[in-house]
Design a protein around this motif. Structure first.
Motif, PDB file in Angstrom:
ATOM      1  N   ALA A 183       3.801 -20.793  -2.318  1.00  0.00           N
ATOM      2  CA  ALA A 183       4.753 -19.808  -1.800  1.00  0.00           C
ATOM      3  C   ALA A 183       3.998 -18.546  -1.398  1.00  0.00           C
ATOM      4  CB  ALA A 183       5.793 -19.485  -2.863  1.00  0.00           C
ATOM      5  N   ARG A 184       4.549 -17.853  -0.419  1.00  0.00           N
ATOM      6  CA  ARG A 184       4.003 -16.578   0.022  1.00  0.00           C
ATOM      7  C   ARG A 184       4.817 -15.465  -0.630  1.00  0.00           C
ATOM      8  NH1 ARG A 184       4.093 -17.750   5.267  1.00  0.00           N
ATOM      9  NH2 ARG A 184       2.104 -18.713   5.511  1.00  0.00           N
ATOM     10  N   ILE A 185       4.134 -14.540  -1.291  1.00  0.00           N
ATOM     11  CA  ILE A 185       4.783 -13.419  -1.977  1.00  0.00           C
ATOM     12  C   ILE A 185       4.271 -12.121  -1.363  1.00  0.00           C
ATOM     13  CG2 ILE A 185       5.006 -12.191  -4.171  1.00  0.00           C
ATOM     14  CD1 ILE A 185       4.636 -14.932  -5.544  1.00  0.00           C
ATOM     15  N   LEU A 186       5.207 -11.238  -1.023  1.00  0.00           N
ATOM     16  CA  LEU A 186       4.843  -9.919  -0.490  1.00  0.00           C
ATOM     17  C   LEU A 186       4.830  -8.928  -1.641  1.00  0.00           C
ATOM     18  CD1 LEU A 186       4.253  -8.025   1.872  1.00  0.00           C
ATOM     19  CD2 LEU A 186       6.729  -7.860   2.252  1.00  0.00           C
ATOM     20  N   LEU A 187       3.691  -8.323  -1.888  1.00  0.00           N
ATOM     21  CA  LEU A 187       3.510  -7.335  -2.956  1.00  0.00           C
ATOM     22  C   LEU A 187       3.378  -5.965  -2.311  1.00  0.00           C
ATOM     23  CD1 LEU A 187       2.852  -6.337  -5.822  1.00  0.00           C
ATOM     24  CD2 LEU A 187       0.488  -7.088  -5.429  1.00  0.00           C
ATOM     25  N   VAL A 188       4.330  -5.076  -2.614  1.00  0.00           N
ATOM     26  CA  VAL A 188       4.360  -3.760  -1.983  1.00  0.00           C
ATOM     27  C   VAL A 188       4.197  -2.684  -3.047  1.00  0.00           C
ATOM     28  CG1 VAL A 188       5.620  -2.254  -0.406  1.00  0.00           C
ATOM     29  CG2 VAL A 188       6.041  -4.726  -0.360  1.00  0.00           C
ATOM     30  N   ASP A 189       3.078  -1.976  -2.966  1.00  0.00           N
ATOM     31  CA  ASP A 189       2.795  -0.897  -3.914  1.00  0.00           C
ATOM     32  C   ASP A 189       1.811   0.051  -3.248  1.00  0.00           C
ATOM     33  OD1 ASP A 189       2.122   0.763  -6.086  1.00  0.00           O
ATOM     34  OD2 ASP A 189       2.196  -0.907  -7.510  1.00  0.00           O
ATOM     35  N   ASP A 190       2.072   1.346  -3.364  1.00  0.00           N
ATOM     36  CA  ASP A 190       1.177   2.329  -2.743  1.00  0.00           C
ATOM     37  C   ASP A 190      -0.128   2.480  -3.518  1.00  0.00           C
ATOM     38  OD1 ASP A 190       1.821   5.338  -4.332  1.00  0.00           O
ATOM     39  OD2 ASP A 190       3.103   3.582  -4.646  1.00  0.00           O
ATOM     40  N   ASP A 228       6.873 -15.625   6.575  1.00  0.00           N
ATOM     41  CA  ASP A 228       8.011 -16.040   5.764  1.00  0.00           C
ATOM     42  C   ASP A 228       7.628 -15.907   4.290  1.00  0.00           C
ATOM     43  OD1 ASP A 228      10.494 -17.147   5.126  1.00  0.00           O
ATOM     44  OD2 ASP A 228       9.676 -19.170   5.105  1.00  0.00           O
ATOM     45  N   PHE A 229       8.394 -15.123   3.538  1.00  0.00           N
ATOM     46  CA  PHE A 229       8.094 -14.892   2.124  1.00  0.00           C
ATOM     47  C   PHE A 229       9.165 -15.501   1.235  1.00  0.00           C
ATOM     48  CE2 PHE A 229       5.822 -11.453   4.285  1.00  0.00           C
ATOM     49  CZ  PHE A 229       4.557 -11.599   3.734  1.00  0.00           C
ATOM     50  N   ALA A 230       8.723 -15.994   0.088  1.00  0.00           N
ATOM     51  CA  ALA A 230       9.646 -16.532  -0.907  1.00  0.00           C
ATOM     52  C   ALA A 230      10.121 -15.437  -1.850  1.00  0.00           C
ATOM     53  CB  ALA A 230       8.966 -17.637  -1.714  1.00  0.00           C
ATOM     54  N   LEU A 231       9.382 -14.327  -1.917  1.00  0.00           N
ATOM     55  CA  LEU A 231       9.685 -13.252  -2.862  1.00  0.00           C
ATOM     56  C   LEU A 231       9.018 -11.963  -2.401  1.00  0.00           C
ATOM     57  CD1 LEU A 231      10.779 -12.356  -5.710  1.00  0.00           C
ATOM     58  CD2 LEU A 231       8.567 -13.102  -6.629  1.00  0.00           C
ATOM     59  N   VAL A 232       9.680 -10.844  -2.682  1.00  0.00           N
ATOM     60  CA  VAL A 232       9.083  -9.527  -2.453  1.00  0.00           C
ATOM     61  C   VAL A 232       8.996  -8.824  -3.800  1.00  0.00           C
ATOM     62  CG1 VAL A 232       9.330  -7.268  -1.347  1.00  0.00           C
ATOM     63  CG2 VAL A 232      10.004  -9.335  -0.110  1.00  0.00           C
ATOM     64  N   LEU A 233       7.783  -8.401  -4.167  1.00  0.00           N
ATOM     65  CA  LEU A 233       7.568  -7.557  -5.341  1.00  0.00           C
ATOM     66  C   LEU A 233       7.443  -6.141  -4.804  1.00  0.00           C
ATOM     67  CD1 LEU A 233       4.840  -9.672  -7.162  1.00  0.00           C
ATOM     68  CD2 LEU A 233       7.251  -9.512  -7.738  1.00  0.00           C
ATOM     69  N   LEU A 234       8.334  -5.253  -5.235  1.00  0.00           N
ATOM     70  CA  LEU A 234       8.469  -3.968  -4.558  1.00  0.00           C
ATOM     71  C   LEU A 234       8.485  -2.805  -5.535  1.00  0.00           C
ATOM     72  CD1 LEU A 234       8.998  -2.552  -1.830  1.00  0.00           C
ATOM     73  CD2 LEU A 234      11.408  -3.159  -2.089  1.00  0.00           C
ATOM     74  N   ASP A 235       7.516  -1.909  -5.375  1.00  0.00           N
ATOM     75  CA  ASP A 235       7.466  -0.688  -6.173  1.00  0.00           C
ATOM     76  C   ASP A 235       8.602   0.224  -5.725  1.00  0.00           C
ATOM     77  OD1 ASP A 235       6.700   1.393  -7.822  1.00  0.00           O
ATOM     78  OD2 ASP A 235       4.892   1.897  -6.689  1.00  0.00           O
ATOM     79  N   VAL A 236       9.337   0.768  -6.677  1.00  0.00           N
ATOM     80  CA  VAL A 236      10.470   1.632  -6.342  1.00  0.00           C
ATOM     81  C   VAL A 236       9.989   2.966  -5.804  1.00  0.00           C
ATOM     82  CG1 VAL A 236      12.456   2.873  -7.295  1.00  0.00           C
ATOM     83  CG2 VAL A 236      11.999   0.529  -8.020  1.00  0.00           C
ATOM     84  N   VAL A 237       9.000   3.553  -6.472  1.00  0.00           N
ATOM     85  CA  VAL A 237       8.549   4.899  -6.106  1.00  0.00           C
ATOM     86  C   VAL A 237       7.260   4.818  -5.292  1.00  0.00           C
ATOM     87  CG1 VAL A 237       7.836   7.155  -6.989  1.00  0.00           C
ATOM     88  CG2 VAL A 237       9.576   5.824  -8.209  1.00  0.00           C
ATOM     89  N   MET A 238       7.389   5.166  -3.996  1.00  0.00           N
ATOM     90  CA  MET A 238       6.222   5.226  -3.127  1.00  0.00           C
ATOM     91  C   MET A 238       6.332   6.524  -2.331  1.00  0.00           C
ATOM     92  SD  MET A 238       5.694   1.305  -1.775  1.00  0.00           S
ATOM     93  CE  MET A 238       7.348   1.057  -1.153  1.00  0.00           C
ATOM     94  N   GLY A 284       6.286   0.840   2.595  1.00  0.00           N
ATOM     95  CA  GLY A 284       7.492   0.160   3.057  1.00  0.00           C
ATOM     96  C   GLY A 284       7.386  -0.259   4.504  1.00  0.00           C
ATOM     97  N   GLU A 285       6.778   0.578   5.315  1.00  0.00           N
ATOM     98  CA  GLU A 285       6.612   0.263   6.729  1.00  0.00           C
ATOM     99  C   GLU A 285       5.757  -0.986   6.913  1.00  0.00           C
ATOM    100  OE1 GLU A 285       6.151   3.284   5.360  1.00  0.00           O
ATOM    101  OE2 GLU A 285       7.580   4.605   6.382  1.00  0.00           O
TER     102      GLU A 285
END
Length: 173
Positions: free
Chosen positions: A5-12, A48-58, A37-38
């Motif tokens: 699976a492809r996972i998008l990890l978003v963290d500043d 195509d991602f199966a999951l997004v891991l997303l930091d709330v505070v950026m 976020g951009e």
């Protein structure tokens, strides 16, 4: 064996991205990292991602909640589960907003590696099953449409035969 699976990890924070990527490595998924976020929105439209891991505070630009709101508005990304995480003290309003935005789960930093792996594994499995069910539903709808067309064709052919029989001279007795 299925593709990872492809996972998008978003963290500043680069250190957090690296630590989470290493923590998730044993699961065998492909991690795509984004620092904002951009960047996350751009990546989500390209892959195509199966999951997004997303930091709330950026800081600067879009925060995690705004990014999630954008992801949930787009047809291409609206069904991707989002696992929020934050280094801020547990804030009930923030958690509520995250869930209201479409978040599937919430973790506090520092993230417990076992908890992260368990939640990611569960969410990826659920998303995989969801996608399989959607594909099966599409296949069944296609089969249903084909069967309905075949029934219409047979009904039309039967009507033609009945019409032909009515207009054919009866055999001499």
């Amino acid at each position: 064996m299925t593709d990872p699976a492809r996972i998008l990890l978003v963290d500043d924070d680069e250190g957090s991205r690296l630590a989470m990527t290493q923590t998730l490595a044993p699961l065998g998924h492909r991690i795509v990292a984004a620092a904002s976020g951009e960047q996350a929105l751009k990546a989500s439209l390209r892959q195509d991602f199966a999951l997004v891991l997303l930091d709330v505070v950026m800081p600067g630009g879009m925060d995690g909640l705004q990014t999630a709101a954008h992801l949930k508005r787009l047809d291409q990304t609206k069904d991707i589960p989002i696992l929020f995480f934050t280094g801020m003290p547990r804030d009930v309003d923030c958690a509520f907003t995250g869930f209201a935005t479409g978040g599937a789960d919430y973790l506090a930093k520092p993230v417990d590696p076992w908890e992260l792996r368990a939640k990611v594994g569960r969410l990826v499995d659920q998303q995989t099953e969801h996608r399989q069910m959607r594909a099966e539903l599409a296949r069944l709808r296609h089969s249903d449409a084909e069967l309905r067309a075949e029934i219409r064709a047979l009904t039309d052919r039967l009507a033609q035969l009945e019409d032909h029989c009515r207009h054919t001279d009866p055999p001499a007795a």
